[in-house]
Design a protein around this motif. Structure first.
Motif, mmCIF file in Angstrom:
data_model
loop_
_atom_site.group_PDB
_atom_site.id
_atom_site.type_symbol
_atom_site.label_atom_id
_atom_site.label_comp_id
_atom_site.label_asym_id
_atom_site.label_seq_id
_atom_site.Cartn_x
_atom_site.Cartn_y
_atom_site.Cartn_z
ATOM 1 N N THR A 126 21.552 -10.455 -7.286
ATOM 2 C CA THR A 126 21.303 -11.035 -8.393
ATOM 3 C C THR A 126 20.509 -10.661 -9.581
ATOM 4 O OG1 THR A 126 18.882 -10.909 -7.312
ATOM 5 C CG2 THR A 126 19.811 -13.383 -7.418
ATOM 6 N N GLY A 127 21.187 -8.772 -9.508
ATOM 7 C CA GLY A 127 20.476 -7.819 -10.546
ATOM 8 C C GLY A 127 19.950 -7.332 -10.622
ATOM 9 N N GLN A 128 18.707 -7.358 -9.340
ATOM 10 C CA GLN A 128 17.628 -6.881 -9.471
ATOM 11 C C GLN A 128 17.686 -5.854 -9.089
ATOM 12 O OE1 GLN A 128 14.893 -8.297 -10.474
ATOM 13 N NE2 GLN A 128 16.589 -9.936 -11.466
ATOM 14 N N GLU A 129 17.537 -4.029 -9.472
ATOM 15 C CA GLU A 129 17.850 -3.082 -9.389
ATOM 16 C C GLU A 129 16.785 -1.978 -8.253
ATOM 17 O OE1 GLU A 129 18.900 1.575 -11.251
ATOM 18 O OE2 GLU A 129 18.873 -0.647 -12.632
ATOM 19 N N ASP A 130 17.076 -1.708 -7.393
ATOM 20 C CA ASP A 130 16.022 -1.561 -6.518
ATOM 21 C C ASP A 130 16.100 -0.001 -6.036
ATOM 22 O OD1 ASP A 130 13.093 -0.895 -5.210
ATOM 23 O OD2 ASP A 130 13.591 -2.286 -3.569
ATOM 24 N N SER A 131 15.377 0.273 -5.490
ATOM 25 C CA SER A 131 16.167 2.091 -4.617
ATOM 26 C C SER A 131 14.912 1.698 -3.307
ATOM 27 C CB SER A 131 16.476 3.352 -5.369
ATOM 28 O OG SER A 131 14.787 3.681 -5.848
ATOM 29 N N VAL A 132 15.985 2.912 -2.077
ATOM 30 C CA VAL A 132 14.862 2.744 -1.497
ATOM 31 C C VAL A 132 13.662 3.261 -1.978
ATOM 32 C CG1 VAL A 132 14.416 4.510 1.100
ATOM 33 C CG2 VAL A 132 16.159 3.233 0.670
ATOM 34 N N GLU A 133 13.871 4.699 -1.983
ATOM 35 C CA GLU A 133 12.287 5.796 -3.454
ATOM 36 C C GLU A 133 11.384 5.119 -4.103
ATOM 37 O OE1 GLU A 133 11.624 9.194 -2.216
ATOM 38 O OE2 GLU A 133 13.465 9.061 -0.972
ATOM 39 N N ALA A 134 11.829 3.628 -4.576
ATOM 40 C CA ALA A 134 11.100 3.580 -5.431
ATOM 41 C C ALA A 134 9.993 2.496 -4.519
ATOM 42 C CB ALA A 134 11.816 1.780 -6.908
ATOM 43 N N MET A 135 10.380 2.087 -3.891
ATOM 44 C CA MET A 135 10.394 0.780 -2.245
ATOM 45 C C MET A 135 8.533 2.339 -1.633
ATOM 46 S SD MET A 135 11.779 -0.934 0.614
ATOM 47 C CE MET A 135 10.748 -1.926 1.524
ATOM 48 N N TYR A 136 9.566 3.025 -1.278
ATOM 49 C CA TYR A 136 9.301 4.191 -0.673
ATOM 50 C C TYR A 136 8.034 3.980 -1.644
ATOM 51 C CZ TYR A 136 7.374 8.425 1.063
ATOM 52 O OH TYR A 136 6.593 9.416 2.065
ATOM 53 N N ASP A 137 7.649 4.903 -3.136
ATOM 54 C CA ASP A 137 6.730 5.390 -3.409
ATOM 55 C C ASP A 137 6.329 4.229 -3.262
ATOM 56 O OD1 ASP A 137 7.530 7.645 -4.298
ATOM 57 O OD2 ASP A 137 8.821 7.111 -6.196
ATOM 58 N N TYR A 138 6.414 2.994 -4.375
ATOM 59 C CA TYR A 138 5.484 1.595 -4.185
ATOM 60 C C TYR A 138 4.083 1.652 -3.012
ATOM 61 C CZ TYR A 138 3.186 -2.859 -4.837
ATOM 62 O OH TYR A 138 2.870 -4.070 -5.085
ATOM 63 N N LEU A 139 5.181 2.006 -1.660
ATOM 64 C CA LEU A 139 4.294 0.970 -0.495
ATOM 65 C C LEU A 139 3.318 2.121 -0.906
ATOM 66 C CD1 LEU A 139 6.738 -0.679 1.813
ATOM 67 C CD2 LEU A 139 5.003 -1.775 0.557
ATOM 68 N N LEU A 140 3.813 3.244 -0.628
ATOM 69 C CA LEU A 140 2.946 4.572 -0.570
ATOM 70 C C LEU A 140 1.690 4.363 -1.392
ATOM 71 C CD1 LEU A 140 3.049 6.604 0.992
ATOM 72 C CD2 LEU A 140 3.938 8.147 -0.592
ATOM 73 N N ALA A 141 2.057 4.054 -2.734
ATOM 74 C CA ALA A 141 0.501 3.043 -3.849
ATOM 75 C C ALA A 141 0.072 2.544 -3.343
ATOM 76 C CB ALA A 141 1.326 3.262 -4.965
ATOM 77 N N VAL A 142 0.402 1.343 -2.621
ATOM 78 C CA VAL A 142 -0.762 0.444 -2.482
ATOM 79 C C VAL A 142 -1.204 0.353 -1.045
ATOM 80 C CG1 VAL A 142 0.858 -0.760 -4.089
ATOM 81 C CG2 VAL A 142 1.373 -1.181 -1.781
ATOM 82 N N SER A 143 -0.876 1.390 -0.148
ATOM 83 C CA SER A 143 -1.362 1.280 1.504
ATOM 84 C C SER A 143 -3.044 1.925 1.261
ATOM 85 C CB SER A 143 -0.692 2.601 1.986
ATOM 86 O OG SER A 143 0.917 1.603 2.426
ATOM 87 N N LYS A 144 -3.273 2.024 1.706
ATOM 88 C CA LYS A 144 -4.853 2.013 2.381
ATOM 89 C C LYS A 144 -4.831 3.750 3.378
ATOM 90 C CE LYS A 144 -9.732 2.202 3.733
ATOM 91 N NZ LYS A 144 -10.118 0.796 4.066
ATOM 92 N N ASP A 145 -4.763 5.082 3.541
ATOM 93 C CA ASP A 145 -4.961 5.899 4.069
ATOM 94 C C ASP A 145 -3.322 5.573 5.038
ATOM 95 O OD1 ASP A 145 -4.683 7.768 6.269
ATOM 96 O OD2 ASP A 145 -6.152 6.503 7.758
ATOM 97 N N PRO A 146 -2.619 5.283 4.063
ATOM 98 C CA PRO A 146 -0.736 5.665 4.029
ATOM 99 C C PRO A 146 -0.213 6.490 5.209
ATOM 100 C CG PRO A 146 -0.476 6.453 2.386
ATOM 101 C CD PRO A 146 -2.393 5.882 2.697
ATOM 102 N N GLU A 147 1.132 5.932 5.858
ATOM 103 C CA GLU A 147 1.227 6.829 6.906
ATOM 104 C C GLU A 147 2.625 6.835 6.422
ATOM 105 O OE1 GLU A 147 0.150 6.130 11.246
ATOM 106 O OE2 GLU A 147 -0.583 4.205 10.442
ATOM 107 N N PRO A 148 3.457 7.782 5.668
ATOM 108 C CA PRO A 148 4.245 8.592 5.100
ATOM 109 C C PRO A 148 5.434 8.011 6.130
ATOM 110 C CG PRO A 148 3.005 9.647 4.501
ATOM 111 C CD PRO A 148 2.322 9.094 5.455
ATOM 112 N N ASP A 149 5.517 8.217 8.045
ATOM 113 C CA ASP A 149 6.807 8.251 8.151
ATOM 114 C C ASP A 149 6.808 6.642 8.711
ATOM 115 O OD1 ASP A 149 4.033 7.801 9.795
ATOM 116 O OD2 ASP A 149 5.053 8.825 11.626
ATOM 117 N N LYS A 150 6.197 5.949 8.860
ATOM 118 C CA LYS A 150 5.852 4.919 9.110
ATOM 119 C C LYS A 150 6.894 4.282 7.405
ATOM 120 C CE LYS A 150 2.682 4.059 12.939
ATOM 121 N NZ LYS A 150 1.177 3.410 12.925
#
Length: 494
Positions: free
Chosen positions: A81-105
């Motif tokens: 569908t032409g939606q550009e995404d990357s592992v790093e963008a997904m990682y950065d986003y989930l890190l930003a919205v998580s409370k007390d994030p666990e980066p390894d998970k």
């Protein structure tokens, strides 16, 4: 033991296991998405597996969900569908919205997201290669992809490149979507040789002198028994249906909310973890929501509290908005939309309160200060006309002056709008699902996944639809593999 209440089950000594007790490599407790994936992967790894389910059928609360899986990093649907995404963008986003994030998970989840997408489709279905661009709670049709979080909402859009990651099972609307996946998962589980016992629940964990979990006690109506196993995966759901645990941990999910869960979301799995010393995390975090959209045009309106002031960007994901409502005086809020932008939803969770010809009438009807309401409306309209929102940084896509009367007001007050919620906290686990004690050490032989485990650790303001099914299935798989490896390792030792 009662399934309700906050009592922690007794631990049974290994000496209670009879010599002829049934023995498996892995016992999985709960046949929702997490438990089913754990059982399947454990069996595929060569383990003998027993899957216990208290209900008469498979599915659990997973079967009640809308069918979103939060996946990214370049899935086949995103690429098609032409939606550009990357592992790093997904990682950065989930890190930003998580409370007390666990980066390894978060890292593991993002790194493995495309592979997990492929694994899910290998169960026997395909996500439709299509994108739904509107703002909605769930796609109305069979579209395979949409935005299901705060990716385009400030401040997150500045921290990570936005991309849609809500992959929906190809069924119109929000009914029966996940049931397709659960039915296919059941077929794969049976093909893999897993022994499934329905109407049978785990009641206690069996522990040896070294503190290792070596089995479970079970009950099926009036029949009880014990099973020997070097690895037990608890995937028995959250605790939203247990009023005592809700009152203790998440009182906001009280009598004014509709609880989203199955009968067996009573926290028993979590309390089984407690019984052997596992730490609980984020137990005070609920998911609460009363969506003001669709129709998406309502997002152009402005939300005000009882003081007549805005308090959140209205283009936020619906649970983020609702969490901010909970923090207002009396958990009160009103959505104001003018006559040029109002549309009426067919099944409103947020009901129309009234229509008002003037701001003075509106203020009087809502019981808010007229001067503050007029000032709020004027300021919003002035900046919206320029495509700006200096106060809450609402996206220009959803900015429009609300200046043409009469105005419709939708009632977002708790107790008036239909708020729904569930719990987010659970057993502390490693990236492979091993239950952890407060000091970080693991409880040997015990694993947890799904709603009774704390994995991505999002709070309600950062939650995105699809992470329950996404992380439940992903980390359920890891727990199943880890349990199978433990059983094989112990078998080699003799």
């Amino acid at each position: 033991m009662s399934a309700q209440g906050t009592a922690v089950p007794d631990v049974l000594p290994a000496g209670d296991l009879p010599a002829d007790a049934a023995s498996y490599d892995v016992v999985v407790v709960g046949f929702g998405i997490a438990g089913g994936c754990a059982a399947l992967e454990a069996a595929r790894a060569g383990a003998s597996v027993l899957l216990l389910e208290r209900a008469a059928v498979h599915g659990g609360t997973s079967s009640m969900s809308g069918g979103h899986f939060y996946l990214g990093g370049g899935t086949a649907v995103q690429r098609a569908t032409g939606q550009e995404d990357s592992v790093e963008a997904m990682y950065d986003y989930l890190l930003a919205v998580s409370k007390d994030p666990e980066p390894d998970k978060i890292r593991a989840y993002c790194d493995g997201s495309v592979e997990h997408f492929d694994w899910l489709e290998a169960l026997g279905f395909e996500f439709e290669r299509s994108f739904y661009p509107e703002k909605a709670v769930i796609q109305p049709g069979t579209q395979g992809l949409m935005f299901t979080g705060n990716e385009k909402v400030w401040p997150f859009r500045d921290r990570a490149r936005p991309a849609p990651r809500g992959h929906k099972v190809p069924v119109p609307g929000d009914t029966e979507g996940t049931r397709i996946v659960m039915d296919l998962l059941r077929e794969r589980v049976e093909e893999a040789g897993v022994t499934v016992r329905y109407e049978t629940g785990a009641t206690n964990l069996v522990v040896d002198d070294a503190g290792e979990v070596v089995g479970v006690a079970w009950r099926c109506f009036d029949e009880t028994g014990l099973v020997r196993a070097p690895a037990v995966v608890v995937a028995a759901g959250g605790f939203v249906m247990n009023p005592d645990m809700v009152a203790e941990h998440t009182p906001a999910l009280g009598s004014k909310l509709f609880t989203l869960g199955s009968t067996y979301d009573d926290g028993l799995g979590i309390r089984l973890g407690q019984s052997v010393g596992a730490e609980l995390k984020h137990m005070d975090e609920p998911f609460i929501t009363a969506p003001v959209y669709p129709p998406s045009v309502l997002v152009t309106g402005l939300l005000v509290n009882q003081e007549g002031r805005r308090f959140v960007a209205e283009d936020s994901y619906h649970s983020r908005t609702s969490q901010f409502v909970m923090e207002q005086t009396g958990s009160a809020a009103y959505l104001i939309v003018d006559s040029e932008h109002v549309e009426y939803p067919k099944m409103p969770l947020v009901p129309l309160l009234d229509g008002y010809e003037t701001v003075a009438e509106m203020a009087a009807g809502l019981g808010v200060p007229e001067a503050a309401l007029q000032e709020t409306l004027d300021r919003y309209n002035e900046h919206a006309a320029r495509g700006e929102d200096p106060d809450f940084h609402k996206s220009p896509d959803w900015l429009a002056p609300q200046s043409v009367g009469p105005w419709a007001v939708f009632d977002v007050r708790l107790g008036h709008a239909l708020y729904a919620g569930f719990t987010l906290g659970g057993i502390r686990v490693t990236v492979d699902g091993e239950a952890q004690r407060p000091d970080g050490s693991v409880v040997p032989g015990l694993y947890a996944a799904g709603a009774c485990a704390s994995n991505l650790a999002q709070d309600g303001k950062g939650y995105c639809s699809g992470t329950q099914l996404g992380e439940g299935s992903f980390f359920g798989r890891r727990a199943g593999v880890a349990g199978a490896k433990r059983a094989a390792r112990l078998a080699r030792r003799g």
